[in-house]
Design a protein around this motif. Structure first.
Motif, PDB file in Angstrom:
ATOM      1  N   GLU A   1       0.826  -1.206   0.000  1.00 51.31           N
ATOM      2  CA  GLU A   1       0.000   0.000   0.000  1.00 51.31           C
ATOM      3  C   GLU A   1       0.861   1.258   0.000  1.00 51.31           C
ATOM      4  O   GLU A   1       0.543   2.256  -0.674  1.00 51.31           O
ATOM      5  N   VAL A   2       1.942   1.228   0.751  1.00 46.99           N
ATOM      6  CA  VAL A   2       2.839   2.382   0.781  1.00 46.99           C
ATOM      7  C   VAL A   2       3.417   2.640  -0.608  1.00 46.99           C
ATOM      8  O   VAL A   2       3.488   3.788  -1.072  1.00 46.99           O
ATOM      9  N   ALA A   3       3.826   1.582  -1.303  1.00 41.86           N
ATOM     10  CA  ALA A   3       4.383   1.744  -2.643  1.00 41.86           C
ATOM     11  C   ALA A   3       3.322   2.251  -3.623  1.00 41.86           C
ATOM     12  O   ALA A   3       3.621   3.088  -4.497  1.00 41.86           O
ATOM     13  N   GLU A   4       2.102   1.762  -3.492  1.00 47.48           N
ATOM     14  CA  GLU A   4       1.030   2.228  -4.374  1.00 47.48           C
ATOM     15  C   GLU A   4       0.775   3.716  -4.178  1.00 47.48           C
ATOM     16  O   GLU A   4       0.587   4.465  -5.153  1.00 47.48           O
ATOM     17  N   GLN A   5       0.779   4.174  -2.932  1.00 48.72           N
ATOM     18  CA  GLN A   5       0.563   5.597  -2.686  1.00 48.72           C
ATOM     19  C   GLN A   5       1.704   6.426  -3.266  1.00 48.72           C
ATOM     20  O   GLN A   5       1.479   7.508  -3.831  1.00 48.72           O
ATOM     21  N   ALA A   6       2.930   5.929  -3.149  1.00 52.13           N
ATOM     22  CA  ALA A   6       4.060   6.659  -3.712  1.00 52.13           C
ATOM     23  C   ALA A   6       3.963   6.735  -5.234  1.00 52.13           C
ATOM     24  O   ALA A   6       4.246   7.782  -5.843  1.00 52.13           O
ATOM     25  N   VAL A   7       3.528   5.634  -5.867  1.00 54.43           N
ATOM     26  CA  VAL A   7       3.367   5.630  -7.320  1.00 54.43           C
ATOM     27  C   VAL A   7       2.270   6.599  -7.742  1.00 54.43           C
ATOM     28  O   VAL A   7       2.408   7.349  -8.725  1.00 54.43           O
ATOM     29  N   ASP A   8       1.152   6.617  -6.987  1.00 48.92           N
ATOM     30  CA  ASP A   8       0.052   7.527  -7.327  1.00 48.92           C
ATOM     31  C   ASP A   8       0.486   8.987  -7.200  1.00 48.92           C
ATOM     32  O   ASP A   8       0.122   9.830  -8.049  1.00 48.92           O
ATOM     33  N   GLN A   9       1.253   9.321  -6.174  1.00 45.90           N
ATOM     34  CA  GLN A   9       1.671  10.707  -5.987  1.00 45.90           C
ATOM     35  C   GLN A   9       2.683  11.158  -7.041  1.00 45.90           C
ATOM     36  O   GLN A   9       2.803  12.348  -7.324  1.00 45.90           O
ATOM     37  N   THR A  10       3.404  10.210  -7.611  1.00 42.89           N
ATOM     38  CA  THR A  10       4.431  10.561  -8.600  1.00 42.89           C
ATOM     39  C   THR A  10       3.951  10.321 -10.033  1.00 42.89           C
ATOM     40  O   THR A  10       4.722  10.542 -10.977  1.00 42.89           O
ATOM     41  N   HIS A  11       2.719   9.865 -10.191  1.00 44.18           N
ATOM     42  CA  HIS A  11       2.246   9.467 -11.515  1.00 44.18           C
ATOM     43  C   HIS A  11       2.228  10.652 -12.488  1.00 44.18           C
ATOM     44  O   HIS A  11       2.628  10.520 -13.666  1.00 44.18           O
ATOM     45  N   ALA A  12       1.780  11.825 -12.020  1.00 44.99           N
ATOM     46  CA  ALA A  12       1.705  12.984 -12.922  1.00 44.99           C
ATOM     47  C   ALA A  12       3.097  13.397 -13.386  1.00 44.99           C
ATOM     48  O   ALA A  12       3.317  13.690 -14.575  1.00 44.99           O
ATOM     49  N   GLU A  13       4.052  13.421 -12.469  1.00 44.57           N
ATOM     50  CA  GLU A  13       5.416  13.785 -12.852  1.00 44.57           C
ATOM     51  C   GLU A  13       6.016  12.762 -13.805  1.00 44.57           C
ATOM     52  O   GLU A  13       6.744  13.122 -14.739  1.00 44.57           O
ATOM     53  N   ALA A  14       5.677  11.473 -13.596  1.00 41.88           N
ATOM     54  CA  ALA A  14       6.190  10.436 -14.486  1.00 41.88           C
ATOM     55  C   ALA A  14       5.613  10.587 -15.891  1.00 41.88           C
ATOM     56  O   ALA A  14       6.320  10.412 -16.901  1.00 41.88           O
ATOM     57  N   GLU A  15       4.327  10.894 -15.974  1.00 39.16           N
ATOM     58  CA  GLU A  15       3.720  11.084 -17.296  1.00 39.16           C
ATOM     59  C   GLU A  15       4.346  12.276 -18.024  1.00 39.16           C
ATOM     60  O   GLU A  15       4.571  12.231 -19.235  1.00 39.16           O
ATOM     61  N   ALA A  16       4.633  13.333 -17.290  1.00 39.54           N
ATOM     62  CA  ALA A  16       5.232  14.507 -17.922  1.00 39.54           C
ATOM     63  C   ALA A  16       6.623  14.198 -18.470  1.00 39.54           C
ATOM     64  O   ALA A  16       7.044  14.791 -19.473  1.00 39.54           O
ATOM     65  N   LYS A  17       7.340  13.270 -17.850  1.00 34.57           N
ATOM     66  CA  LYS A  17       8.680  12.914 -18.308  1.00 34.57           C
ATOM     67  C   LYS A  17       8.683  11.690 -19.211  1.00 34.57           C
ATOM     68  O   LYS A  17       9.743  11.243 -19.660  1.00 34.57           O
ATOM     69  N   GLY A  18       7.501  11.110 -19.450  1.00 32.28           N
ATOM     70  CA  GLY A  18       7.416   9.939 -20.313  1.00 32.28           C
ATOM     71  C   GLY A  18       7.961   8.673 -19.663  1.00 32.28           C
ATOM     72  O   GLY A  18       8.504   7.801 -20.360  1.00 32.28           O
ATOM     73  N   VAL A  19       7.821   8.546 -18.353  1.00 36.63           N
ATOM     74  CA  VAL A  19       8.329   7.393 -17.610  1.00 36.63           C
ATOM     75  C   VAL A  19       7.170   6.458 -17.300  1.00 36.63           C
ATOM     76  O   VAL A  19       6.100   6.892 -16.850  1.00 36.63           O
ATOM     77  N   GLU A  20       7.374   5.177 -17.551  1.00 35.60           N
ATOM     78  CA  GLU A  20       6.338   4.162 -17.336  1.00 35.60           C
ATOM     79  C   GLU A  20       6.616   3.407 -16.033  1.00 35.60           C
ATOM     80  O   GLU A  20       7.761   3.068 -15.719  1.00 35.60           O
ATOM     81  N   PHE A  21       5.543   3.139 -15.277  1.00 35.96           N
ATOM     82  CA  PHE A  21       5.657   2.372 -14.035  1.00 35.96           C
ATOM     83  C   PHE A  21       5.406   0.894 -14.314  1.00 35.96           C
ATOM     84  O   PHE A  21       4.490   0.526 -15.061  1.00 35.96           O
ATOM     85  N   ARG A  22       6.206   0.052 -13.667  1.00 31.43           N
ATOM     86  CA  ARG A  22       6.062  -1.392 -13.783  1.00 31.43           C
ATOM     87  C   ARG A  22       6.152  -2.008 -12.399  1.00 31.43           C
ATOM     88  O   ARG A  22       6.368  -1.337 -11.393  1.00 31.43           O
ATOM     89  N   GLY A  23       6.002  -3.337 -12.380  1.00 31.53           N
ATOM     90  CA  GLY A  23       6.268  -4.066 -11.143  1.00 31.53           C
ATOM     91  C   GLY A  23       5.016  -4.640 -10.499  1.00 31.53           C
ATOM     92  O   GLY A  23       3.911  -4.112 -10.654  1.00 31.53           O
ATOM     93  N   LYS A  24       5.211  -5.732  -9.762  1.00 31.76           N
ATOM     94  CA  LYS A  24       4.154  -6.393  -9.023  1.00 31.76           C
ATOM     95  C   LYS A  24       4.365  -6.140  -7.547  1.00 31.76           C
ATOM     96  O   LYS A  24       5.459  -6.342  -7.007  1.00 31.76           O
TER      97      LYS A  24
ATOM     98  N   GLN B   1      10.419   9.018  -6.436  1.00 30.22           N
ATOM     99  CA  GLN B   1      10.685  10.334  -7.030  1.00 30.22           C
ATOM    100  C   GLN B   1      12.086  10.392  -7.630  1.00 30.22           C
ATOM    101  O   GLN B   1      12.273  10.912  -8.740  1.00 30.22           O
ATOM    102  N   ASN B   2      13.071   9.865  -6.923  1.00 33.39           N
ATOM    103  CA  ASN B   2      14.423   9.855  -7.478  1.00 33.39           C
ATOM    104  C   ASN B   2      14.492   9.023  -8.754  1.00 33.39           C
ATOM    105  O   ASN B   2      15.180   9.389  -9.713  1.00 33.39           O
ATOM    106  N   ALA B   3      13.770   7.865  -8.745  1.00 31.94           N
ATOM    107  CA  ALA B   3      13.797   7.009  -9.925  1.00 31.94           C
ATOM    108  C   ALA B   3      13.162   7.690 -11.132  1.00 31.94           C
ATOM    109  O   ALA B   3      13.587   7.480 -12.280  1.00 31.94           O
ATOM    110  N   VAL B   4      12.150   8.534 -10.893  1.00 32.40           N
ATOM    111  CA  VAL B   4      11.501   9.247 -11.990  1.00 32.40           C
ATOM    112  C   VAL B   4      12.361  10.422 -12.463  1.00 32.40           C
ATOM    113  O   VAL B   4      12.532  10.648 -13.673  1.00 32.40           O
TER     114      VAL B   4
END
Length: 415
Positions: free
Chosen positions: A273-296, A318-321
C-alpha cells in the motif's frame, strides 16, 4: 588615620569528601575474581574429597572381596597338605617349595584381579563425577553470570529506543555492579541528550517554518496583483521558487533529525500500500517525463510508522523518476516477502552510475556527479532520509548500479 581593612578570609574547607569512600581493606571487597576463585576452588576441593572417599571405599571393597575369595584347607596327616578351590595349583604341590611358589602365584593373581576391578570402578566413578561436576559448574556459572544477562537484556531494550530502562543491579559491590551503575549513569545522560534533541527539533520546526510560510504568503499576494510590472512578477516567481526550496530543505532536515531515532510506537503497515501511494503521488510527474511504471506489489506487512515508511517509498520513486532517461524510461516498483523480511525494490532506467559513487549517494546534499543545491531535482536529502528511516525500523537500504544505466534500490525491513 585611615585603617586598612583586613583581607577577606578564605571560606572554610568542607568537612566531607565528595569522593566515594575507599574501603580500609580493598582486598576484602567481594570482587568477581575472589568469588570465582572461592567458588571453583571449593568445587575442586569438594570433588577431590568425594573422589578420594569413593576410591577408598572401592579399595576396601576390593581387598575384602579378594580376601574373601581365597579358600585354603590344611589336612593334618602324616604329611601336611594344603588344598584350595580358588588356587588349584596347591592341590598338586608336593613339596614346600612348590607350595610356596603356588601360594605366591595365587596371591599375585588375586591382587591383579583386585587392582583391575578397582581401576574399572574408579574410571566409572570418575566419569560420573565429571558429568556431575560439569552440570554443577554450568549451573553455578550461569548463576554468577546472571547479572551479565540482565545487563545484556537492558542494553537490547535500550537499542530498541527505550531509553527509560535501567539495569538497577543489586547484590554485592563487585565489578558487575560497578559496570551496571556506570551504564545506568550513561543511559541517564543519553536520555537527557535525546530529550533535549527532541525539544530542539520541535522548537526549530516552529521557528523555521513560520517565517518561510509568511514569506510565501506575501509573495503569493504580490504575484496575484495584475498591475505588478513584469520584472516584479519574474522576481516574485524566482523568490517564491527559492522559498519553496528552503521549505523543502527545512522539512527534509527536520525529518532526517526525527528519523535518526528508533521507532517506539509501531503499527502494522503494508509496504504494497505504501508503494502504491508513492506511485500515485508521482504518476503525474512520471507522465510529464514519459516514464512508465512497472512491477508487481505483493503484500508485505511490517511493524512501523506508516508516515515514515511512505516517505521512504516516495523518495525512492521520485528519485527514480527524476533521474531517468529522456525517452522510453521506466520505473519498476515491487514489494515481496523474502527470507523472513519485507522487501521494497525500486529500479529504473537512467544514466550509468559508477560503483564507487554509490556510497556518496546516501550522504546529505550529495548527488550523482557532485550535483549540489543548484539542482532542480531536490535538496539532496531523499536517500539520507530513506536510510535513516530504514535504520530506525531495524532494516537497511542498499543500492546497486543497474546494467545499462540506472539503479536498483532495495529496502529490507524485519517483519
Amino acid at each position: 588615620m585611615t585603617t586598612t581593612p583586613a583581607p577577606p578570609q578564605a571560606p572554610p574547607k568542607p568537612t566531607w569528601d565528595p569522593r566515594k569512600p575507599q574501603l580500609p581493606l580493598p582486598w576484602l571487597r567481594p570482587t568477581i575474581r575472589i568469588r570465582l576463585t572461592l567458588l571453583y576452588g571449593g568445587m575442586f576441593l569438594i570433588a577431590g574429597i568425594l573422589l578420594l572417599s569413593i576410591i577408598y571405599l572401592l579399595a576396601a571393597q576390593a581387598i575384602r572381596e579378594g580376601s574373601g575369595s581365597q579358600s585354603f584347607r590344611i589336612s593334618s596327616s602324616s604329611d601336611i597338605k594344603i588344598t584350595s578351590d580358588t588356587c588349584p595349583v596347591l592341590n598338586v604341590a608336593t613339596t614346600d617349595e612348590e607350595r610356596t611358589a603356588a601360594l605366591k602365584a595365587c596371591s599375585d593373581t588375586l591382587r591383579q584381579h583386585a587392582l583391575d576391578g578397582l581401576l574399572s570402578r574408579s574410571l566409572l566413578t570418575l566419569l560420573g563425577l565429571a558429568v556431575i561436576a560439569f552440570a554443577f559448574g554450568y549451573a553455578m556459572a550461569g548463576r554468577v553470570l546472571t547479572p551479565l544477562g540482565r545487563i545484556t537484556r537492558t542494553a537490547r531494550a535500550v537499542a530498541g529506543s527505550d531509553l527509560s530502562r535501567r539495569i538497577e543491579l543489586d547484590g554485592p559491590d563487585d565489578e558487575l555492579k560497578e559496570l551496571a551503575d556506570t551504564l545506568d549513569d550513561m543511559l541517564e545522560r543519553l536520555q537527557r541528550a535525546f530529550t533535549a534533541q527532541q525539544r530542539f527539533v520541535g522548537n526549530a520546526s516552529h521557528e523555521l517554518r513560520t517565517p518561510l510560510a509568511i514569506n510565501r504568503t506575501l509573495l503569493e499576494v504580490h504575484l496575484s496583483d495584475p498591475a505588478a510590472p513584469p520584472e516584479l512578477q519574474q522576481l516574485g516567481k524566482t523568490l517564491l521558487a527559492t522559498n519553496e526550496r528552503s521549505e523543502q530543505l527545512v522539512e527534509g532536515l527536520l525529518l532526517l533529525a526525527r528519523s535518526d531515532n528508533q521507532i517506539v510506537e509501531r503499527k502494522p503497515v503494508d509496504l504494497a500500500e505504501v508503494a502504491e501511494q508513492a506511485v500515485d503521488q508521482t504518476h503525474a510527474e512520471a507522465e510529464a517525463k514519459g516514464v512508465e511504471f512497472r512491477g508487481k506489489r505483493d503484500p508485505a506487512v511490517v511493524q512501523g510508522n506508516g508516515v515514515l515508511l511512505e516517505r521512504i517509498a516516495l523518495n525512492l520513486v521520485q528519485n527514480a523518476v527524476r533521474y531517468n532517461v529522456p525517452e522510453d524510461g521506466w520505473v519498476e516498483v515491487t514489494t515481496a516477502v523474502q527470507h523472513g523480511q519485507a522487501v521494497l525494490v525500486v529500479s529504473n532506467t537512467g544514466p550509468v552510475v559508477p560503483a564507487y559513487e554509490i556510497d556518496n549517494l546516501f550522504e546529505p546534499f550529495r548527488r550523482l556527479r557532485t550535483e549540489r543545491t543548484g539542482s532542480d531535482k531536490g535538496v539532496g536529502l531523499g536517500l539520507s532520509i530513506a536510510r535513516s528511516v530504514a535504520r530506525a525500523h531495524g532494516g537497511h537500504i542498499s543500492a546497486q548500479p543497474r546494467e545499462g544505466g540506472g539503479l536498483v534500490m532495495r529496502v529490507a525491513l524485519p517483519i
